[in-house]
Write an enzyme that holds these catalytic residues in place. Structure first.
Site, PDB file in Angstrom:
ATOM      1  N   ASP A  10      28.524  43.083  36.569  1.00  0.00           N
ATOM      2  CA  ASP A  10      29.634  43.027  37.510  1.00  0.00           C
ATOM      3  C   ASP A  10      29.948  41.539  37.717  1.00  0.00           C
ATOM      4  O   ASP A  10      29.121  40.679  37.404  1.00  0.00           O
ATOM      5  CB  ASP A  10      29.203  43.704  38.818  1.00  0.00           C
ATOM      6  CG  ASP A  10      30.241  43.571  39.902  1.00  0.00           C
ATOM      7  OD1 ASP A  10      31.430  43.810  39.623  1.00  0.00           O
ATOM      8  OD2 ASP A  10      29.874  43.224  41.044  1.00  0.00           O
ATOM      9  N   LEU A  11      31.119  41.221  38.226  1.00  0.00           N
ATOM     10  CA  LEU A  11      31.484  39.805  38.411  1.00  0.00           C
ATOM     11  C   LEU A  11      31.306  39.343  39.860  1.00  0.00           C
ATOM     12  O   LEU A  11      30.437  38.517  40.168  1.00  0.00           O
ATOM     13  CB  LEU A  11      32.948  39.596  37.978  1.00  0.00           C
ATOM     14  CG  LEU A  11      33.507  38.191  38.171  1.00  0.00           C
ATOM     15  CD1 LEU A  11      32.794  37.179  37.277  1.00  0.00           C
ATOM     16  CD2 LEU A  11      35.011  38.178  37.868  1.00  0.00           C
ATOM     17  N   ASP A  12      32.130  39.919  40.756  1.00  0.00           N
ATOM     18  CA  ASP A  12      32.142  39.467  42.152  1.00  0.00           C
ATOM     19  C   ASP A  12      30.840  39.864  42.846  1.00  0.00           C
ATOM     20  O   ASP A  12      30.523  41.048  42.932  1.00  0.00           O
ATOM     21  CB  ASP A  12      33.324  40.102  42.899  1.00  0.00           C
ATOM     22  CG  ASP A  12      34.665  39.688  42.311  1.00  0.00           C
ATOM     23  OD1 ASP A  12      34.994  38.501  42.420  1.00  0.00           O
ATOM     24  OD2 ASP A  12      35.359  40.536  41.723  1.00  0.00           O
ATOM     25  N   THR A  18      32.916  35.512  45.016  1.00  0.00           N
ATOM     26  CA  THR A  18      34.348  35.430  45.318  1.00  0.00           C
ATOM     27  C   THR A  18      34.715  36.240  46.559  1.00  0.00           C
ATOM     28  O   THR A  18      35.854  36.164  47.021  1.00  0.00           O
ATOM     29  CB  THR A  18      35.182  35.940  44.126  1.00  0.00           C
ATOM     30  OG1 THR A  18      34.545  37.105  43.627  1.00  0.00           O
ATOM     31  CG2 THR A  18      35.303  34.906  43.040  1.00  0.00           C
ATOM     32  N   LYS A  46      34.093  45.670  48.942  1.00  0.00           N
ATOM     33  CA  LYS A  46      33.259  45.268  47.798  1.00  0.00           C
ATOM     34  C   LYS A  46      33.374  46.271  46.658  1.00  0.00           C
ATOM     35  O   LYS A  46      33.131  47.463  46.851  1.00  0.00           O
ATOM     36  CB  LYS A  46      31.790  45.216  48.227  1.00  0.00           C
ATOM     37  CG  LYS A  46      31.267  43.832  48.481  1.00  0.00           C
ATOM     38  CD  LYS A  46      29.752  43.884  48.571  1.00  0.00           C
ATOM     39  CE  LYS A  46      29.174  42.557  49.025  1.00  0.00           C
ATOM     40  NZ  LYS A  46      27.716  42.649  49.187  1.00  0.00           N
ATOM     41  N   GLY A  47      33.730  45.798  45.488  1.00  0.00           N
ATOM     42  CA  GLY A  47      33.793  46.677  44.314  1.00  0.00           C
ATOM     43  C   GLY A  47      35.009  47.592  44.273  1.00  0.00           C
ATOM     44  O   GLY A  47      35.179  48.366  43.346  1.00  0.00           O
ATOM     45  N   ARG A  50      42.120  46.383  44.048  1.00  0.00           N
ATOM     46  CA  ARG A  50      43.049  45.668  44.928  1.00  0.00           C
ATOM     47  C   ARG A  50      43.931  46.636  45.712  1.00  0.00           C
ATOM     48  O   ARG A  50      44.099  46.508  46.929  1.00  0.00           O
ATOM     49  CB  ARG A  50      43.923  44.719  44.094  1.00  0.00           C
ATOM     50  CG  ARG A  50      44.640  43.659  44.907  1.00  0.00           C
ATOM     51  CD  ARG A  50      45.531  42.799  44.018  1.00  0.00           C
ATOM     52  NE  ARG A  50      44.823  42.297  42.842  1.00  0.00           N
ATOM     53  CZ  ARG A  50      45.418  41.741  41.792  1.00  0.00           C
ATOM     54  NH1 ARG A  50      46.735  41.622  41.759  1.00  0.00           N
ATOM     55  NH2 ARG A  50      44.704  41.321  40.763  1.00  0.00           N
ATOM     56  N   SER A 115      33.985  44.658  35.341  1.00  0.00           N
ATOM     57  CA  SER A 115      34.454  44.329  36.702  1.00  0.00           C
ATOM     58  C   SER A 115      35.733  45.078  37.051  1.00  0.00           C
ATOM     59  O   SER A 115      36.552  45.351  36.176  1.00  0.00           O
ATOM     60  CB  SER A 115      34.733  42.824  36.763  1.00  0.00           C
ATOM     61  OG  SER A 115      35.458  42.486  37.921  1.00  0.00           O
ATOM     62  N   ALA A 116      35.904  45.357  38.347  1.00  0.00           N
ATOM     63  CA  ALA A 116      37.140  45.988  38.820  1.00  0.00           C
ATOM     64  C   ALA A 116      38.281  44.981  38.957  1.00  0.00           C
ATOM     65  O   ALA A 116      39.431  45.352  39.160  1.00  0.00           O
ATOM     66  CB  ALA A 116      36.896  46.641  40.178  1.00  0.00           C
ATOM     67  N   SER A 117      37.952  43.686  38.827  1.00  0.00           N
ATOM     68  CA  SER A 117      38.954  42.644  39.096  1.00  0.00           C
ATOM     69  C   SER A 117      39.897  42.414  37.925  1.00  0.00           C
ATOM     70  O   SER A 117      39.464  42.246  36.784  1.00  0.00           O
ATOM     71  CB  SER A 117      38.248  41.321  39.415  1.00  0.00           C
ATOM     72  OG  SER A 117      39.206  40.281  39.483  1.00  0.00           O
ATOM     73  N   ASN A 119      41.534  39.776  37.836  1.00  0.00           N
ATOM     74  CA  ASN A 119      41.473  38.324  37.682  1.00  0.00           C
ATOM     75  C   ASN A 119      40.202  37.865  36.970  1.00  0.00           C
ATOM     76  O   ASN A 119      39.943  36.661  36.882  1.00  0.00           O
ATOM     77  CB  ASN A 119      41.528  37.654  39.057  1.00  0.00           C
ATOM     78  CG  ASN A 119      42.838  37.932  39.781  1.00  0.00           C
ATOM     79  OD1 ASN A 119      43.917  37.700  39.231  1.00  0.00           O
ATOM     80  ND2 ASN A 119      42.764  38.440  41.002  1.00  0.00           N
ATOM     81  N   LYS A 146      35.238  52.351  39.815  1.00  0.00           N
ATOM     82  CA  LYS A 146      33.871  52.650  40.225  1.00  0.00           C
ATOM     83  C   LYS A 146      33.958  53.437  41.534  1.00  0.00           C
ATOM     84  O   LYS A 146      34.809  53.112  42.342  1.00  0.00           O
ATOM     85  CB  LYS A 146      33.075  51.357  40.466  1.00  0.00           C
ATOM     86  CG  LYS A 146      32.953  50.460  39.232  1.00  0.00           C
ATOM     87  CD  LYS A 146      32.360  49.100  39.625  1.00  0.00           C
ATOM     88  CE  LYS A 146      32.453  48.115  38.470  1.00  0.00           C
ATOM     89  NZ  LYS A 146      32.042  46.752  38.817  1.00  0.00           N
ATOM     90  N   GLU A 170      24.658  44.916  39.397  1.00  0.00           N
ATOM     91  CA  GLU A 170      25.713  45.260  40.365  1.00  0.00           C
ATOM     92  C   GLU A 170      25.305  44.907  41.793  1.00  0.00           C
ATOM     93  O   GLU A 170      24.129  44.990  42.131  1.00  0.00           O
ATOM     94  CB  GLU A 170      25.930  46.781  40.340  1.00  0.00           C
ATOM     95  CG  GLU A 170      27.159  47.246  39.639  1.00  0.00           C
ATOM     96  CD  GLU A 170      28.471  46.850  40.292  1.00  0.00           C
ATOM     97  OE1 GLU A 170      28.460  46.394  41.454  1.00  0.00           O
ATOM     98  OE2 GLU A 170      29.507  46.997  39.639  1.00  0.00           O
ATOM     99  N   ASP A 171      26.270  44.567  42.630  1.00  0.00           N
ATOM    100  CA  ASP A 171      25.963  44.333  44.054  1.00  0.00           C
ATOM    101  C   ASP A 171      26.604  45.391  44.964  1.00  0.00           C
ATOM    102  O   ASP A 171      26.374  45.361  46.168  1.00  0.00           O
ATOM    103  CB  ASP A 171      26.435  42.947  44.497  1.00  0.00           C
ATOM    104  CG  ASP A 171      27.947  42.856  44.545  1.00  0.00           C
ATOM    105  OD1 ASP A 171      28.604  43.374  43.622  1.00  0.00           O
ATOM    106  OD2 ASP A 171      28.478  42.282  45.516  1.00  0.00           O
TER     107      ASP A 171
HETATM  108  C1  G6P Z   1      35.975  43.366  42.678  1.00  0.00           C
HETATM  109  C2  G6P Z   1      35.744  42.931  44.116  1.00  0.00           C
HETATM  110  C3  G6P Z   1      36.717  43.593  45.034  1.00  0.00           C
HETATM  111  C4  G6P Z   1      38.152  43.373  44.531  1.00  0.00           C
HETATM  112  C5  G6P Z   1      38.295  43.926  43.127  1.00  0.00           C
HETATM  113  C6  G6P Z   1      39.693  43.710  42.553  1.00  0.00           C
HETATM  114  O1  G6P Z   1      35.483  44.652  42.524  1.00  0.00           O
HETATM  115  O2  G6P Z   1      34.421  43.232  44.534  1.00  0.00           O
HETATM  116  O3  G6P Z   1      36.566  43.062  46.333  1.00  0.00           O
HETATM  117  O4  G6P Z   1      39.084  43.993  45.389  1.00  0.00           O
HETATM  118  O5  G6P Z   1      37.350  43.301  42.291  1.00  0.00           O
HETATM  119  O6  G6P Z   1      39.898  42.340  42.362  1.00  0.00           O
HETATM  120  P1  G6P Z   1      41.272  41.672  41.964  1.00  0.00           P
HETATM  121  O7  G6P Z   1      40.872  40.281  41.533  1.00  0.00           O
HETATM  122  O8  G6P Z   1      41.870  42.460  40.848  1.00  0.00           O
HETATM  123  O9  G6P Z   1      42.144  41.685  43.166  1.00  0.00           O
HETATM  124 MG    MG Z   2      30.567  43.172  42.929  1.00  0.00          MG
END
Ligand code: G6P
Ligand code: MG
Length: 218
Positions: A10-12, A18, A46-47, A50, A115-117, A119, A146, A170-171
């Site tokens: 996982d990233l964040d 972040t 968390k996780g 957006r 990662s769910a991000s 970014n 997730k 994972e956190d």
């Molecule tokens: C991760 C973070 C979440 C965040 C999600 C989407 O899972 O833990 O807090 O909302 O990514 O991130 P993004 O960068 O796409 O807004």
């Molecule tokens: Mg995380």
């Protein structure tokens, strides 16, 4: 040489912290809508994707908005978040992570990002880790968030590894559930009570000792 184990990170909250930047941006958004947004509220995001994060935030503030208004708030939130991300450097890699990646490289153990991000690639680039991952699966690649296992199963596929030979770090509770649902080994980083469904739990990212890793991989 191809080893029979791989890692998916996982990233964040695992590679970088972040969450503090997400918090600043979400809090400003909530304040602009006339309500408070606390660190405890931020834990709920968390996780979480957006779009879903905004829905949770609006539920907290009991604010109803049109789809157009939501879209423009999502853009505004992400612009502020990116203003913080753009200033990130390698100094923000969490303790123990660089050493862990070095260990995996030396032992020819491949690793991917899950990662769910949306970014994620930018963040990895900012902290100088983009080219180290064999595969990157992020919020742009998945249709089910997730705790669905999709993000990690795509990761395993990209690494050409069987799920049962993948080790997820994972956190977030949802992330541990996703890893378990994918039939992978899960390592939870953080509170033992919260992450009790994980195969292993480490208090923080400094817990990857050589003994722990040797035991895990062999
Ligand atoms: C991760 C973070 C979440 C965040 C999600 C989407 O899972 O833990 O807090 O909302 O990514 O991130 P993004 O960068 O796409 O807004
Ligand atoms: Mg995380």
């Amino acid at each position: 040489m191809k080893k029979d184990k791989a890692f998916i990170f996982d990233l964040d909250g695992v590679i970088v912290d972040t969450a503090k930047y997400h918090f600043l941006a979400w809090r400003n958004l909530a304040n602009s809508l006339g309500f408070e947004f606390t660190e405890a509220h931020n834990e709920l995001l968390k996780g979480v994707s957006r779009v879903r994060s905004l829905e949770i935030l609006l539920e907290i503030g009991k604010v109803a908005l049109t789809e157009d208004q939501k879209q423009s708030l999502l853009i505004k939130k992400n612009e502020e978040y990116l203003s913080y991300v753009n200033k990130m450097t390698a100094d923000e890699i969490l303790p123990g992570i660089s050493k862990l990646l070095d260990y995996l490289d030396v032992n020819n153990i491949k690793y991917a990002l899950g990662s769910a991000s949306k970014n994620a690639p930018l963040i990895l680039e900012k902290v100088g880790l983009l080219n180290r991952f064999s595969a990157i699966v992020d919020g742009n690649d998945v249709s089910k968030a997730k705790p669905d296992s999709e993000v990690f199963l795509i990761g395993a596929q990209k690494l050409q590894m069987k799920p049962e030979n993948c080790i997820v770090v994972e956190d977030a509770i949802a992330g541990i559930e996703a890893a378990n649902a994918a039939n992978m080994v899960s390592i939870g980083i953080g509170d033992a009570e919260l992450l009790k469904k994980a195969t292993y739990i480490l208090k923080d990212t400094t817990g990857f000792t050589n003994d722990f890793l040797k035991n895990l991989i062999n």
